[in-house]
Structures are given as C-alpha cells and as structure tokens.
Write an enzyme that holds these catalytic residues in place. Structure first.
Site, PDB file in Angstrom:
ATOM      1  N   HIS A 216     -33.014 -25.391 -42.912  1.00  0.00           N
ATOM      2  CA  HIS A 216     -34.373 -24.483 -44.003  1.00  0.00           C
ATOM      3  C   HIS A 216     -33.137 -24.628 -45.394  1.00  0.00           C
ATOM      4  CE1 HIS A 216     -36.890 -23.949 -41.174  1.00  0.00           C
ATOM      5  NE2 HIS A 216     -36.155 -23.117 -40.537  1.00  0.00           N
TER       6      HIS A 216
ATOM      7  N   GLU B 296     -11.106 -17.916 -46.833  1.00  0.00           N
ATOM      8  CA  GLU B 296     -10.054 -16.912 -47.628  1.00  0.00           C
ATOM      9  C   GLU B 296      -8.626 -17.039 -47.080  1.00  0.00           C
ATOM     10  OE1 GLU B 296     -10.110 -13.023 -46.632  1.00  0.00           O
ATOM     11  OE2 GLU B 296     -11.089 -13.203 -44.861  1.00  0.00           O
TER      12      GLU B 296
ATOM     13  N   LYS C 192      -5.639  -6.769 -50.113  1.00  0.00           N
ATOM     14  CA  LYS C 192      -6.324  -5.927 -48.390  1.00  0.00           C
ATOM     15  C   LYS C 192      -7.158  -4.550 -49.291  1.00  0.00           C
ATOM     16  CE  LYS C 192      -5.850  -5.624 -43.806  1.00  0.00           C
ATOM     17  NZ  LYS C 192      -6.977  -6.921 -43.703  1.00  0.00           N
TER      18      LYS C 192
ATOM     19  N   GLU D  95     -18.484 -14.664 -39.830  1.00  0.00           N
ATOM     20  CA  GLU D  95     -16.748 -14.361 -39.680  1.00  0.00           C
ATOM     21  C   GLU D  95     -15.827 -14.893 -39.683  1.00  0.00           C
ATOM     22  OE1 GLU D  95     -15.586 -12.089 -41.204  1.00  0.00           O
ATOM     23  OE2 GLU D  95     -13.100 -12.122 -39.163  1.00  0.00           O
TER      24      GLU D  95
ATOM     25  N   CYS E  92      -3.659  -2.528 -56.016  1.00  0.00           N
ATOM     26  CA  CYS E  92      -2.589  -1.550 -56.285  1.00  0.00           C
ATOM     27  C   CYS E  92      -2.031  -0.913 -55.692  1.00  0.00           C
ATOM     28  CB  CYS E  92      -2.546  -1.159 -57.742  1.00  0.00           C
ATOM     29  SG  CYS E  92      -3.218  -2.640 -58.839  1.00  0.00           S
TER      30      CYS E  92
ATOM     31  N   ASN F 224      -3.433   2.679 -59.793  1.00  0.00           N
ATOM     32  CA  ASN F 224      -4.354   2.582 -58.923  1.00  0.00           C
ATOM     33  C   ASN F 224      -6.075   2.828 -59.243  1.00  0.00           C
ATOM     34  OD1 ASN F 224      -4.634   2.667 -55.248  1.00  0.00           O
ATOM     35  ND2 ASN F 224      -6.215   0.916 -56.809  1.00  0.00           N
ATOM     36  N   GLY F 225      -6.646   1.735 -59.186  1.00  0.00           N
ATOM     37  CA  GLY F 225      -7.842   2.343 -59.742  1.00  0.00           C
ATOM     38  C   GLY F 225      -8.413   1.766 -61.235  1.00  0.00           C
TER      39      GLY F 225
ATOM     40  N   LYS G 101     -13.315 -16.220 -42.535  1.00  0.00           N
ATOM     41  CA  LYS G 101     -11.724 -16.618 -42.793  1.00  0.00           C
ATOM     42  C   LYS G 101     -11.072 -17.663 -43.322  1.00  0.00           C
ATOM     43  CE  LYS G 101     -10.670 -13.248 -41.459  1.00  0.00           C
ATOM     44  NZ  LYS G 101     -11.272 -12.253 -41.244  1.00  0.00           N
TER      45      LYS G 101
ATOM     46  N   TRP H  45      -2.780  -5.752 -58.664  1.00  0.00           N
ATOM     47  CA  TRP H  45      -4.203  -6.582 -58.234  1.00  0.00           C
ATOM     48  C   TRP H  45      -4.808  -6.246 -59.679  1.00  0.00           C
ATOM     49  CZ3 TRP H  45      -9.728  -6.143 -58.266  1.00  0.00           C
ATOM     50  CH2 TRP H  45     -10.661  -7.376 -57.487  1.00  0.00           C
TER      51      TRP H  45
ATOM     52  N   ARG I 172      -1.872  -4.789 -51.069  1.00  0.00           N
ATOM     53  CA  ARG I 172      -3.054  -4.407 -51.863  1.00  0.00           C
ATOM     54  C   ARG I 172      -2.865  -5.456 -53.309  1.00  0.00           C
ATOM     55  NH1 ARG I 172      -3.504   0.864 -49.857  1.00  0.00           N
ATOM     56  NH2 ARG I 172      -4.784   1.246 -52.303  1.00  0.00           N
TER      57      ARG I 172
HETATM   58  C1  F6R Z   1     -11.482 -10.169 -44.901  1.00  0.00           C
HETATM   59  C2  F6R Z   1     -11.228  -8.790 -45.313  1.00  0.00           C
HETATM   60  C3  F6R Z   1     -12.297  -8.581 -46.559  1.00  0.00           C
HETATM   61  C4  F6R Z   1     -12.038  -6.824 -45.805  1.00  0.00           C
HETATM   62  C5  F6R Z   1     -13.355  -5.944 -46.478  1.00  0.00           C
HETATM   63  C6  F6R Z   1     -13.477  -4.250 -46.281  1.00  0.00           C
HETATM   64  O1  F6R Z   1     -10.460 -10.694 -43.861  1.00  0.00           O
HETATM   65  O2  F6R Z   1     -10.573  -7.781 -44.868  1.00  0.00           O
HETATM   66  O3  F6R Z   1     -13.610  -8.693 -46.109  1.00  0.00           O
HETATM   67  O4  F6R Z   1     -13.594  -6.214 -44.528  1.00  0.00           O
HETATM   68  O5  F6R Z   1     -12.480  -5.768 -48.519  1.00  0.00           O
HETATM   69  O6  F6R Z   1     -12.520  -3.634 -45.676  1.00  0.00           O
HETATM   70  P1  F6R Z   1     -12.212  -2.287 -44.963  1.00  0.00           P
HETATM   71  O7  F6R Z   1     -12.610  -3.072 -43.670  1.00  0.00           O
HETATM   72  O8  F6R Z   1     -11.172  -1.943 -44.986  1.00  0.00           O
HETATM   73  O9  F6R Z   1     -13.173  -1.162 -45.695  1.00  0.00           O
END
Ligand code: F6R
Length: 612
Positions: free
Chosen positions: A508, A492, A607, A485, A2, A100-101, A489, A74, A27
C-alpha cells in the site's frame, strides 16, 4: 538526558567527577563541564564535545579540591557549544549550576530578569534559573538553600539541579523534580549522580531523592527538606550493582557486550519466576493484583521507542492468550490527548531506564484517574518503578549502549511470562499449550546462545550492505514489532534510513521504494503466516529488491529466493521474537561499525530521555 555528578568529602573531587561523567555519557554527550571550588575560588571549565575532550583540555591545570560538580549535556535550549555547556555561572560569578531537565517557564523568568538589567551569555534555560536564584538570594539576603526553595515555587518543568556557592565552599545544594538524583553516602563524603554509577566503587549506600526535595549536602552531613522547608528522613537503600557490570569486559563496544549478554540476561529474568517442570510462573507484582489483572476490561500499555515495540508485541500476545483487549500508546501522545480511562482499565508502563519523562508523566496522569499502574522497568529504584502501584523488574543489568538490546529481550520475557500467568489464571489458554510455552520460554537463553555463535555471518552481511542508503524491514503477526525494532536499530546505529512495516501493508505504499539497490529484511520465521510471507518475498523479488531473510531452521523454501538468509532455531511463534531480534541487533551493529559510526553513542541520542 544530561548526566550530573557531584562530590564533596576528603578525596580529590575532579577524578571522581570525570570518571562519573564518562559513566553517564549515555545520558548525553554533546558538551561537558565541571565547577570546582579551591584556593582560586569558584572556577568553571567547560567545552563542547565528549568528556575525554574536556579532560584532555584541562591537562596540567590545578584542579585540586575536595568539592565539585560536573555535567554531560544533551542539548535542549541552545545548540551544543562551549558557551551553552554547563555549569552556568550567575551574573556575580558566585553561583555555579548544572541542570538536567527543562525549565518550561524560562522565557517568562528571563523576561523579568532582562527587565532588571540582567544579560545572558548562553541560550540556555539553566543560565536563566541560576540568575533567578541569585536575584532572590540577593533581594531576600538569605542562604542559597532558601533562595532555591523560593525560586522552585515559581518554576515549572522538570529538573535536577546542583549548585555551588563560592560563599559556602563546604556545601552542594541540590533539588529534584521529575529527573533522577541519587546521593551516595560515604564516610565523611557524599557523591551525587543521575544514577549510581559514579559512586559504585566508594559506597553501596544510596538515597534516591524524591520529587520536590532539596538536599543540602556537606562532607559529613546530608539534610533533605521539602519545599515547605520541613526536614525529610533520607531513606537509605542498598545498591545491588557491581563495577564489572558497567565495564566493557573485553568487547569493542557496550552494544556488542550487551547483545552477547542476552543468554544470561534472559535467564536472569526468568530465574526464580518460571518453573517449566512445575508449570508455574511466580511474579509477586502480578500475583498481588491477580484479580484486577484477570478481570480487567482493557490493558493500556504505555512506552516509547524500543520499549514501545516490546509493548506492541505484548498486545499481540495478551490478546491471543488472555483475550483481554490491549491498546498500545506512545507515552508522549497519550498524555496530551485527554485519554479515556474507565473502571477496569489497567495501565502497564514499559521502560528500560524508568526515567523517560513522557512515560512517567503519562502514568501520573492515568494514576489520577484511578487506574492500577503496573511498571515493567529495568533500573531498580527508578522514578517509574516508584510511581507504579506494582510491577516487575526486567533484571537485565545496566544497559550502557545507547541503543537498547538486552533490555528489549528482557522486557519481552517479562511480558510473555505475565501474559502466560494471567491466561492460565483466567483459563483462556489450554493446559498443553501453556506447558509447552513454558518449556519454550525456558529454552530461549540456550537458543539465543546458539544464534550468537553464528554472529560472524552477520558481520559478513554487514560489510556487504554497509553502503545501503535505505532499508525496509517487513514482518507479519508477532514478527511485525520485530521488524519495527530492526528498522529502529539500523537507523539509530548506522544512520541508514530504515522503515518497518507489516509485510502485507508494504503493497500500500512502500513497495514504490523497491529497486535493485534496496535491501528488504524479512523476519520470516515459521508461523501461521509463513506461506503469506513467502508471497511477499516473491513480490519484492519480482521488483528486483534485495531480500535478506531471518528464517527458522528447516525452512527450505525461502533460501531458494533470498539473497541472504540467517537461520535461527525453531520456536513457537510467540517465543520466536525473542530469537529473531538478535540477528537484527547484530546486523545493525556490524553495519554501524563498518560505516565507522560511534555505535555506543550515536549522534543526537541519549539513553535516558528525561525531557519531553
Ligand atoms: C532505542 C532506544 C529508545 C528507548 C526509548 C525509551 O534503542 O533505546 O528508543 O527505548 O527512549 O526508553 P526507556 O525504555 O528507558 O523508557
């Protein structure tokens, strides 16, 4: 999660709120709303959907005023809908609140209010809290600020709250615990935001509000108080952020811009720290704690998501170079399982945003047990950076695309430098390897640049594989975290189900998935395991799987077996992950775009994950 925005001053508030919300959509973006006070009184406009949809719906309305608050959501409590969107009005319609929270004890508060005859329109915890505040304000016959203070003593959870009161049309009241709140100081005006982006073009002077503080914000006055009603002196910081850094700069998406920024961001991260000629690494946070770091019995690295993948790679590197045992923990698991922290343990927290609630609470918990907390964070002034005893910023600049790209490579660069510096101090790396790795690390930006020049090859691959239903990412050793990773990617950004596995572990279980429809992406750069990964490729080929391989220049074996290869410049196996992740980022991007996905704002994601 948010985004919140507020403005009070001499300008038109609404355009500032809308621009600020658009900048903070990373956010959360499932619904949007604003509350304004003007001649017509206190009015709330809100709607399911992105900020642009609200803006469109409000065209032609009289929105003229100098005070307002706005929210991009969010969803936590209640699905994304018009009615659950913020702001929420109190029963009398006199208070409007954004939040937010999460208010963890909202059910209890709601029960109390229901018993008093309150009715609720939404399913949110926010509507409960705004009514709880109003109830106190009415019963105690006190100003909003006082009612909020009393209410917050009963509230558990995390919040940033912004409140408007139609009876106090010259004031925004705000409070923070656990979620970020920045207040920009202008001349006769104040700006509020979850981050500093809404205020960038107006002021460089900002105050990062602390937990348990209440802000009473008027056009020409900012008063901060703690929950004990004592005035606090606002600490004004200077913002080192330009508008250009949060714009797309000619790219179709922020994600593509950020992928292409990596030669510069890795360079910025190394600059002033790594001197390959002199053979030195200068990192103040490490140097100040060098004894503790060198003599540590164990490092515990705490992170989430992509940052957790950076942490996992650090485990491999630190154990190899520094001979210090490392445990990598998901913050959300670590915090709840009564972790054992002994004398000599060092906690390293890795976070792009510096606001991830799980990571923040996990380090607070470790701090209580006396451990040194070292934060590796991108956002300057963020909660994790402030909660850490020492740390190193990653200096990747603002990352707006929801999927992390440049922040990840910057995290790797910082962790590699840290490992090298500690290993050198500890004497666990031989001098020539140390010197060679410094040179290799210094060359990384150039090599990333070379990879990006061949992005078109990945666009073609993106078209070819866009209709895949599943994908498997495999790697060994240092390339295993990169496989994880790559899979994250892809899922998502494109919503294709993908899994990352250690290449040998595939036998396995996951090998059962392999058929002639399944792309298997091997991160197969030249390293000690190369012959083994070649065997794993054969095993996939034997089951008719489609092999895509990221390989090192000069590899003439894998191209004879793979359906597609992408070649990257040669590098030491410790530095190679900084390079091999780039084609995986681009492949996900191009597949996502080819499938028509909103790559900068993938569904259901946000994010900055400021809820647990
Ligand atoms: C994936 C992504 C998330 C963040 C995770 C941690 O692309 O961006 O998996 O890596 O939410 O966020 P931070 O690094 O801000 O603690």
């Amino acid at each position: 999660m948010c985004g919140i925005v507020g403005y009070i001053g001499h300008r038109e508030a609404y355009p500032i709120l809308i621009t600020g919300l658009k900048r903070q959509e990373y956010r959360g973006y499932d619904s949007t709303g604003v509350a304004l006070i003007n001649q017509e009184g206190l009015t709330v406009y809100k709607k399911q959907g992105k900020v642009a949809e609200l803006e469109e719906a409000l065209l032609g309305k009289n929105l003229s005023t100098n005070i307002g608050i706005g929210h991009t959501r969010w969803a936590t409590h209640g699905e994304p809908s018009d009615v659950n969107a913020h702001p929420h009005l109190s029963a009398s319609g006199k208070l409007a609140m954004i939040h937010n929270g999460i208010i963890e004890n909202y059910a209890q508060l709601k029960k109390e209010l229901l018993n008093k005859g309150y009715q609720f329109k939404s399913e949110t915890d926010t509507e409960v809290l705004v009514n709880f505040i109003e109830e106190i304000k009415t019963n105690e016959d006190c100003p909003l600020e006082e009612a909020l203070r009393i209410a917050l003593k009963r509230v558990s959870g995390a919040y940033v709250i912004l409140l408007l009161d139609s009876e106090q049309p010259d004031t925004i009241v705000a409070a923070r615990k656990g979620s970020p709140l920045v207040i920009g100081i202008g001349k006769g005006e104040h700006f509020l935001g979850s981050d500093a982006t809404p205020m960038l073009e107006y002021t460089k002077e900002v105050v990062y509000v602390n937990d348990y503080e209440i802000a009473i914000v008027k056009a020409d006055e900012l008063v901060l108080k703690n929950l004990g009603n004592e005035k606090q002196t606002p600490y004004i910081s200077n913002l080192d952020l330009e508008l250009a850094a949060i714009e797309k700069g000619g790219y179709d998406h922020f994600m593509l811009k950020e992928i292409h920024e990596q030669p510069a961001t890795i360079f910025d991260c190394l600059r002033g720290r790594l001197d390959a000629q002199k053979g030195t690494i200068t990192m103040k946070g490490v140097q100040d704690n060098i004894d503790t770091l060198v003599k540590a019995n164990r490092y515990i690295i705490i992170a989430c998501g992509t940052s957790w993948h950076a942490a996992l790679l650090a485990e491999y590197v630190i154990e190899e170079l520094c001979r210090i045992p490392v445990e990598v923990e998901y913050a959300s698991e670590f915090r709840y399982r009564n972790p054992i922290i002994r004398e000599g343990d060092v906690i390293i927290a890795v976070s792009q945003s510096g606001e991830t609630a799980d990571t923040l609470v996990a380090i607070e918990k470790a701090k209580e047990q006396g451990a040194l907390i070292f934060g590796i964070v991108n956002v300057v002034g963020s909660s994790i950076s402030r909660a850490s005893h020492a740390g190193a910023y990653t200096h990747a600049g603002p990352e707006i695309g929801v999927a992390s790209t440049k922040a990840f490579t910057a995290q790797l660069a910082v962790l590699l430098m840290m490992a090298l510096k500690i290993a050198n101090e500890k004497g666990t790396i031989d001098k020539s390897r140390y010197a060679r790795l410094l040179v290799e690390l210094a060359e990384a930006p150039e090599k990333v640049e070379a990879i990006l020049k061949n992005a078109e090859e990945l666009k073609v691959m993106g078209q070819k594989y866009k209709d895949s239903v599943n994908a498997l990412y495999l790697g060994r050793g240092y390339n295993f975290p990169i496989a994880l990773e790559g899979a994250l990617k892809l899922k998502e950004i494109s919503y294709i189900h993908a899994e990352g596995y250690p290449a040998a572990e595939m036998k396995h279980g996951p090998i059962a998935l392999v058929d002639n429809q399944l792309p298997v992406i091997f991160v197969a750069t030249k390293d000690d395991y190369h012959a083994k990964i070649v065997s794993n490729i054969q095993e996939i080929k034997a089951r008719k799987g489609i092999v895509i391989a990221i390989i090192s220049e000069g590899d003439d074996i894998i191209p004879t077996m793979a359906n597609d290869v992408f070649v990257i410049p040669p590098a030491d196996e410790i530095v190679a992950p900084l390079l091999s992740v780039i084609p995986l980022q681009l492949l996900s991007y191009y597949i996502g775009v080819a499938r028509g996905c909103d790559v900068d704002k993938p569904r259901n994601l946000a994010k900055s994950v400021t809820v647990e």
